[in-house]
Write a protein that holds these residues in place. Sequence first.
Motif, PDB file in Angstrom:
ATOM      1  N   ASP A 232       0.829  -1.202   0.000  1.00 12.67           N
ATOM      2  CA  ASP A 232       0.000   0.000   0.000  1.00 12.67           C
ATOM      3  C   ASP A 232       0.865   1.253   0.000  1.00 12.67           C
ATOM      4  O   ASP A 232       0.556   2.250  -0.658  1.00 12.67           O
ATOM      5  CB  ASP A 232      -0.958   0.001   1.190  1.00 12.67           C
ATOM      6  N   ILE A 236       0.701   2.679  -3.790  1.00 11.75           N
ATOM      7  CA  ILE A 236      -0.378   3.674  -3.732  1.00 11.75           C
ATOM      8  C   ILE A 236       0.137   5.016  -3.221  1.00 11.75           C
ATOM      9  O   ILE A 236       0.062   6.027  -3.907  1.00 11.75           O
ATOM     10  CB  ILE A 236      -1.547   3.160  -2.867  1.00 11.75           C
ATOM     11  N   ASP A 237       0.690   5.029  -2.000  1.00 11.21           N
ATOM     12  CA  ASP A 237       1.112   6.303  -1.407  1.00 11.21           C
ATOM     13  C   ASP A 237       2.228   6.968  -2.206  1.00 11.21           C
ATOM     14  O   ASP A 237       2.233   8.181  -2.389  1.00 11.21           O
ATOM     15  CB  ASP A 237       1.572   6.090   0.036  1.00 11.21           C
ATOM     16  N   THR A 397      -8.858  -1.883   2.282  1.00  6.74           N
ATOM     17  CA  THR A 397      -9.523  -0.608   1.993  1.00  6.74           C
ATOM     18  C   THR A 397      -9.151  -0.072   0.614  1.00  6.74           C
ATOM     19  O   THR A 397      -9.834   0.812   0.092  1.00  6.74           O
ATOM     20  CB  THR A 397      -9.162   0.451   3.060  1.00  6.74           C
ATOM     21  N   GLU A 398      -8.068  -0.596   0.020  1.00 10.40           N
ATOM     22  CA  GLU A 398      -7.630  -0.120  -1.298  1.00 10.40           C
ATOM     23  C   GLU A 398      -7.797  -1.204  -2.356  1.00 10.40           C
ATOM     24  O   GLU A 398      -7.157  -1.159  -3.399  1.00 10.40           O
ATOM     25  CB  GLU A 398      -6.154   0.312  -1.240  1.00 10.40           C
ATOM     26  N   GLU A 401      -8.592  -0.012  -5.919  1.00 10.63           N
ATOM     27  CA  GLU A 401      -7.484   0.622  -6.634  1.00 10.63           C
ATOM     28  C   GLU A 401      -6.465  -0.407  -7.111  1.00 10.63           C
ATOM     29  O   GLU A 401      -5.962  -0.315  -8.232  1.00 10.63           O
ATOM     30  CB  GLU A 401      -6.805   1.661  -5.740  1.00 10.63           C
ATOM     31  N   SER A 561      -6.403   8.900   5.383  1.00  7.14           N
ATOM     32  CA  SER A 561      -6.555   7.523   4.921  1.00  7.14           C
ATOM     33  C   SER A 561      -6.755   6.577   6.105  1.00  7.14           C
ATOM     34  O   SER A 561      -6.009   6.615   7.083  1.00  7.14           O
ATOM     35  CB  SER A 561      -5.315   7.088   4.129  1.00  7.14           C
ATOM     36  N   ARG A 563      -6.119   3.540   6.109  1.00  7.47           N
ATOM     37  CA  ARG A 563      -4.990   2.609   6.167  1.00  7.47           C
ATOM     38  C   ARG A 563      -3.938   3.053   7.170  1.00  7.47           C
ATOM     39  O   ARG A 563      -3.377   2.246   7.891  1.00  7.47           O
ATOM     40  CB  ARG A 563      -4.326   2.481   4.797  1.00  7.47           C
ATOM     41  N   GLU A 632     -10.600   9.179   0.595  1.00  2.43           N
ATOM     42  CA  GLU A 632      -9.877   8.125  -0.115  1.00  2.43           C
ATOM     43  C   GLU A 632     -10.350   8.026  -1.558  1.00  2.43           C
ATOM     44  O   GLU A 632      -9.547   7.849  -2.478  1.00  2.43           O
ATOM     45  CB  GLU A 632     -10.074   6.788   0.602  1.00  2.43           C
ATOM     46  N   PHE A 636      -8.117   8.549  -4.815  1.00  3.65           N
ATOM     47  CA  PHE A 636      -8.054   7.474  -5.814  1.00  3.65           C
ATOM     48  C   PHE A 636      -8.322   8.043  -7.205  1.00  3.65           C
ATOM     49  O   PHE A 636      -7.610   7.741  -8.167  1.00  3.65           O
ATOM     50  CB  PHE A 636      -9.068   6.388  -5.466  1.00  3.65           C
ATOM     51  N   ARG A 639      -5.239   9.866  -8.328  1.00  4.44           N
ATOM     52  CA  ARG A 639      -4.150   8.978  -8.770  1.00  4.44           C
ATOM     53  C   ARG A 639      -4.490   8.322 -10.114  1.00  4.44           C
ATOM     54  O   ARG A 639      -3.618   8.158 -10.969  1.00  4.44           O
ATOM     55  CB  ARG A 639      -3.880   7.909  -7.713  1.00  4.44           C
TER      56      ARG A 639
END
Length: 914
Positions: A232, A236-237, A397-398, A401, A561, A563, A632, A636, A639
């Motif tokens: 993650d 993602i980050d 949670t992601e 994505e 987030s 996460r 979030e 998303f 991104r």
Amino acid sequence: MLSFFKRFVNYNEREITRLQKIVDQINLLDDKAKALKDADFPAETKSLQESIRSGEKKLDEVLPWSFALVREAGRRVNNMRHYDVQLMAGVALHEGKVVEQKTGEGKTLTATTALYLNALAGKGAHLVTVNDYLARRDAGWMGSIFHFLGMTTSAMISGASLLYDPEFTDADAHDPRLIHLRTVTRKEAYAADITYGINSEFGFDYLRDNMAQQLSGVVQRGFTFAIVDEADSVLIDEARTPHIISAPYEQDTSKYFEYAKIVKQLSPETDYIIDEKLRTAHLTEPGIEKIEKMLGIENIYEKDFEMVFHIEAALKAEVLFKKDKEYIVRGSEVVIVDEFTGRLLEGRRFSEGLHQAIEAKENVAIQRESRTLATVSLQNYFRMYEKLAGMTGTAATEAEEFSKIYKTEVLVMPTHRDMVRIDHPDMIYKTEAAKFNAVVEDIAEQYKKGRPVLVGTTAIDKNEHLSHLLKKRGIPHELLNAKNHEREASIIAQAGKKNAITVATNMAGRGVDIILGGDLKTENIKTDAQRKKAQAEWQKEHEIVTELGGLYVIGTERHESRRIDNQLRGRAGRQCDAGETRFYVSLEDDVMRIFGGEQISSMMTMLKFPEDQPLSHSMVSRAIEQAQIKVEGFHFDSRKHVVEYDDVLNKQREILYKMRHSILFGVEQDIDAFNTTVQQTIDEQIASMGASFFALQESDPEMQDQFSVDVATLFNLDPKKLKSLIEGRDQESFTKYIEENVAKQLEEKKKTVGPEIWNQVIRSMFLSSIDQYWTQHLTAIEDLREGINLRGYAQMDPLVEYKNEAFKLFEKLLDSIRYEAIRRMMYVEITMNPHGDEHEGHNHAHYNYNETPKKSLAEQVQPKAVKPVKAEKKASSPSVSEPSAEAKKKLGRNDLCPCGSGKKWKKCHFPNMP
């Protein structure tokens, strides 16, 4: 979102059931693995490798036995036997899924099974992690297991590459897991069966490989299988932050200080508007007028648009980027702080002039702006792998994505033991001061009991503020943030000891478990008696802390987030340990203030809540979580938007790097393909000239003269002969003359120095041409990307416009590379240097070559040489010369443009037309 969640839960349950059946097969082979002698394991590995590489068997067919071998090797070497849930996760990793395992479930050991299985194919298996410490530790720790199995293991860290070697001992390594790592070359490290490394090193090595001028400079060997630890965080980050190799260029930096002074004089009430959700700041009309008055100019937009660009960057630096939150000042350097992990992003810089604006704001030395030489985003780098997997403590949670961007499914693994941690509802206060006072009181109460406490903060300034409050109360504690991250592992490892109070930013313990009673230190243990004594003391401490309720985790603020909040909660309750968590929130916190604290605030005001009295209810916690879900979703979409734009450049990068790869490797690996590529390039350029032949038949004689000079200049030919062929309207003879003379010139050069050196010279010229124009292309794409959104005001889709404009730029890039490579070939002069030292990997003497041509026949006719005209439709090609003034008078607006573009004059070079 709810329907997606339901589908995810159902899918997860089905997959866990399926994976359990595979684990049952592995368990049936347990006794067979235990019966093997130590010396049998490398032989079993060799047998599996032969069956896979010969095509006799596939990886899935040998999975149960290979997993059984790794589990038994782990038990014998490190006394670590894989749990069934770890085997289950290993199978999911092999299948290219992202696996969520709770903290303390042993992700490091889990990965060994999938890495070993995929390394059997002989193409290398990579484990990507977030920092140097984890890469070194895991390679040294798990390297002993892989060595026992007959495989090699390496580590790729900042500034070094290491290989696990049991025969080597590093006397300076205090951690026993690091003593058998010796330094090797980058190429040797990538040649290992299994390579651990940090994400930035993999990305930068990829870019450096595609800038290499010699085959010996290429270190990577393909993208077959990778497991991304802390998926993650990496995928993602950090996904929006590209890896960039750049070079500085000269500029006047004084303007940045001037702009910084200007924005400090602006008023937030009237001169600019801040949108904290979108992280933007815009000047208002009064603000623009004030700046124009300060600068003494009538219209800043007419004067210098670059000035406006830098003023807006200075405004963002002043009002949106806070010291000790988004960045720190270390000496005379501004260093970015990762908002998700709290770590320093060494070597990274904010783009679009923002970093220079922050340097001016902080009154430190401004580093020169840089020019991008090569770049790739983490998203597109990792999507190159044939099979990509990931593991983390927080991925569910992601899930959407991961599915849409990386085409990977997320699986939540069951825990080895039941979770008994207690998660309390949030405590919500009206003010930040009241919140921190409550946090300090809670910490003081726990400290009296002797219970270990981990406090998580969202930024360095909040971290240091809380530390100041604890010092005033006389509560001893450890402070952990990006400013002292070197001690991170040791601080977190002891955060579970009795009376330990640890105040950390979001970086808390990434990859390091907090063990109740503290980590058992083994550095000074020499004998079994000492080990037993230390173990007994630790066990006693562990039991005391467990009776006190285990680790108590306090969050001082909700993150945007979920996460990040879950990562903090996950520090407690590992392996069925006791533990509690609680978040303290104030209505002045960023998340509450920006994303929906109004309703709670009005309710607390209506009920006349005292400032120091908290509101605590599960309904309120759910309301906060819903706000986080919205944020979030917003990030998303952001991104995903970035990916859509980056995919355009990524496709161009793939094409160009493929071309570069064929040139770089061709000389030594496929000379026929190399020669074909070179000849094809020449043929395409000649064909382009031939296509322009008829386009100029009816044009002004001056244009014919110009065209003959253009062609002669490029190919070093006689322009008079070319002009006579044009006047004779003999296209076949025209093309044949060019082909024969070019082939003759190149053959003579080749005979002079020999085919081996000639091919290497051509390779060098092609590569330098590609690199030169690719760098220019990246700058052009950056400029295009910055301004393309303005097309939206004209009711155009910016993304569609971006794709169209980027395609035109790429066509121009390929034309420029082809032109420049041929020009250099035609004019190169090679001087042999028989006294030069032998270069490693070359069986010839050094050579020098001069790419500056002597005065050619074409230049004798017309000193100013220009690029040849093109027949293709290149609307913005710099290689097209404009018609002369006299020619313009004779042409009608609807006539074909004499430049040879194939377009009407009014759409090409007609005055004042686009």
